[in-house]
Design a protein around this motif. Structure first.
Motif, PDB file in Angstrom:
ATOM      1  N   ILE A  17      -2.204  -4.017   1.173  1.00 30.35           N
ATOM      2  CA  ILE A  17      -3.442  -3.550   1.110  1.00 30.35           C
ATOM      3  C   ILE A  17      -4.164  -3.724   2.191  1.00 30.35           C
ATOM      4  O   ILE A  17      -5.084  -2.798   2.313  1.00 30.35           O
ATOM      5  CB  ILE A  17      -3.707  -4.896   0.340  1.00 30.35           C
ATOM      6  CG1 ILE A  17      -3.302  -5.303  -1.046  1.00 30.35           C
ATOM      7  CG2 ILE A  17      -5.739  -4.603  -0.311  1.00 30.35           C
ATOM      8  CD1 ILE A  17      -3.616  -5.787  -1.476  1.00 30.35           C
ATOM      9  N   ALA A  18      -3.824  -4.253   3.518  1.00 28.02           N
ATOM     10  CA  ALA A  18      -5.198  -4.101   4.188  1.00 28.02           C
ATOM     11  C   ALA A  18      -4.304  -2.720   5.359  1.00 28.02           C
ATOM     12  O   ALA A  18      -6.044  -1.928   5.950  1.00 28.02           O
ATOM     13  CB  ALA A  18      -4.605  -5.075   5.815  1.00 28.02           C
ATOM     14  N   ARG A  19      -3.720  -2.127   5.266  1.00 21.67           N
ATOM     15  CA  ARG A  19      -3.459  -1.147   5.960  1.00 21.67           C
ATOM     16  C   ARG A  19      -3.929  -0.286   4.683  1.00 21.67           C
ATOM     17  O   ARG A  19      -4.303   1.640   5.343  1.00 21.67           O
ATOM     18  CB  ARG A  19      -1.327  -1.200   5.800  1.00 21.67           C
ATOM     19  CG  ARG A  19      -0.909   0.685   6.085  1.00 21.67           C
ATOM     20  CD  ARG A  19       0.368   0.543   6.042  1.00 21.67           C
ATOM     21  NE  ARG A  19       0.585   0.298   4.681  1.00 21.67           N
ATOM     22  CZ  ARG A  19       1.824  -1.088   4.867  1.00 21.67           C
ATOM     23  NH1 ARG A  19       1.843  -1.425   5.670  1.00 21.67           N
ATOM     24  NH2 ARG A  19       2.173  -0.648   3.368  1.00 21.67           N
ATOM     25  N   GLU A  20      -4.210  -0.487   3.801  1.00 16.42           N
ATOM     26  CA  GLU A  20      -4.196   0.913   2.714  1.00 16.42           C
ATOM     27  C   GLU A  20      -6.040   0.941   2.242  1.00 16.42           C
ATOM     28  O   GLU A  20      -6.548   2.324   2.658  1.00 16.42           O
ATOM     29  CB  GLU A  20      -3.843   0.713   1.143  1.00 16.42           C
ATOM     30  CG  GLU A  20      -2.682   0.901   0.782  1.00 16.42           C
ATOM     31  CD  GLU A  20      -2.585   1.928   0.145  1.00 16.42           C
ATOM     32  OE1 GLU A  20      -3.410   3.094  -0.274  1.00 16.42           O
ATOM     33  OE2 GLU A  20      -1.365   2.653   0.836  1.00 16.42           O
ATOM     34  N   MET A  21      -6.545  -0.018   3.135  1.00 18.23           N
ATOM     35  CA  MET A  21      -7.435   0.003   3.372  1.00 18.23           C
ATOM     36  C   MET A  21      -9.021   0.189   4.985  1.00 18.23           C
ATOM     37  O   MET A  21      -9.957  -0.037   5.011  1.00 18.23           O
ATOM     38  CB  MET A  21      -8.131  -1.159   2.536  1.00 18.23           C
ATOM     39  CG  MET A  21      -8.620  -1.815   1.434  1.00 18.23           C
ATOM     40  SD  MET A  21      -9.668  -2.601   0.867  1.00 18.23           S
ATOM     41  CE  MET A  21     -10.951  -2.677   0.674  1.00 18.23           C
ATOM     42  N   GLY A  22      -7.201   0.466   5.914  1.00 17.78           N
ATOM     43  CA  GLY A  22      -7.664   0.639   6.930  1.00 17.78           C
ATOM     44  C   GLY A  22      -8.540  -0.885   7.310  1.00 17.78           C
ATOM     45  O   GLY A  22      -9.216  -0.607   8.806  1.00 17.78           O
ATOM     46  N   MET A  23      -8.505  -1.887   6.737  1.00 13.12           N
ATOM     47  CA  MET A  23      -8.596  -2.868   7.892  1.00 13.12           C
ATOM     48  C   MET A  23      -7.459  -4.081   8.545  1.00 13.12           C
ATOM     49  O   MET A  23      -6.398  -3.706   8.543  1.00 13.12           O
ATOM     50  CB  MET A  23      -8.555  -4.475   6.955  1.00 13.12           C
ATOM     51  CG  MET A  23      -9.821  -3.910   5.428  1.00 13.12           C
ATOM     52  SD  MET A  23     -10.474  -4.303   4.396  1.00 13.12           S
ATOM     53  CE  MET A  23     -10.928  -5.869   5.127  1.00 13.12           C
TER      54      MET A  23
END
Length: 248
Positions: free
Chosen positions: A50-56
């Motif tokens: 999820i962090a990767r998908e959101m650029g976080m």
């Protein structure tokens, strides 16, 4: 009337803006988690993905959800609440406003949502991830009972209006009684245990029918399970004392 000093008002406005941003970010995280669930399956729902998908960064995500369990609990509660709203809408907009008509419309909405959202239905009912459990004490437990309360309320209406025939005391197998007492804790002491027994039978048949279709367990015999669903729904209405044709 006292007014806060300008500096205090600005501080309050900044805090409100931060809280709105936090709420929006948490909602976006849940939307991302849902997308991964639907497109790639439950195993794809990880904080890192999820962090990767959101650029976080993963540590950045921890500011919103402390761990995987907290995230999945929030996602499960969100899906339960979305499902509940759809059922309530179907109930309140039923063409036949009788208790049986409202029950039938809500049952059909249950099937419609489940078939249109099979990954989400699987998460909240089949529990492919242990973190999605909604046992008492779990954060999503209240959401699961808000969902359940829709059908409990409909069946209570059938009982209160006299559609369900009065129970015969002493006819229920004693093995049921202690188990049904726990159900009574959630719905209140008003309905007799014999009525709660009918509620459990009705729900298990409805949920079982929908689950078999969602999970593909009827494909061996039926290309279109809808007629079987309608047949089962008529049987459930008869079980609850309603005429499946007139709704009375």
């Amino acid at each position: 009337m006292q007014f806060a000093p300008p500096a205090t008002r600005r501080a309050q406005q900044r805090e409100q803006a931060r809280e709105r941003q936090r709420t929006e970010t948490k909602s976006e995280i849940l939307r991302c988690a849902r997308r991964l669930l639907v497109e790639e399956g439950p195993g794809a729902v990880s904080l890192r993905a999820i962090a990767r998908e959101m650029g976080m960064t993963a540590p950045g995500l921890y500011r919103y959800y402390a761990d995987h369990r907290e995230l999945v609990q929030a996602l499960t509660a969100f899906l339960y609440d979305e499902f509940t709203v759809e059922l309530q809408r179907a109930r309140d907009q039923a063409p036949d406003a009788s208790p049986a008509g409202r029950f039938a419309a809500t049952a059909r909405a249950l099937r419609t949502w489940a078939l249109a959202h099979q990954a989400e239905f699987t998460l909240i009912f089949s529990k492919p991830m242990s973190d999605a459990d909604c046992a008492p004490g779990d954060p999503c437990h209240a959401a699961s009972w808000r969902f359940g309360a829709v059908f409990v309320g409909l069946m209570m209406d059938l009982w209160r209006t006299g559609t369900i025939p009065p129970p015969e005391p002493g006819k229920l197998d004693p093995a049921w009684l202690s188990q049904l007492e726990e159900v009574r804790e959630h719905v209140g002491s008003e309905p007799p245990l014999e009525i709660l027994y009918l509620f459990v039978l009705a729900w298990s048949r409805l949920y079982g029918q929908v689950s078999m279709e969602v999970f593909g367990h009827l494909a061996f015999a039926l290309a279109d399970p809808e007629p079987l669903f309608e047949h089962t729904l008529r049987d459930i209405l008869r079980l609850l004392g309603a005429d499946p044709v007139t709704g009375r």
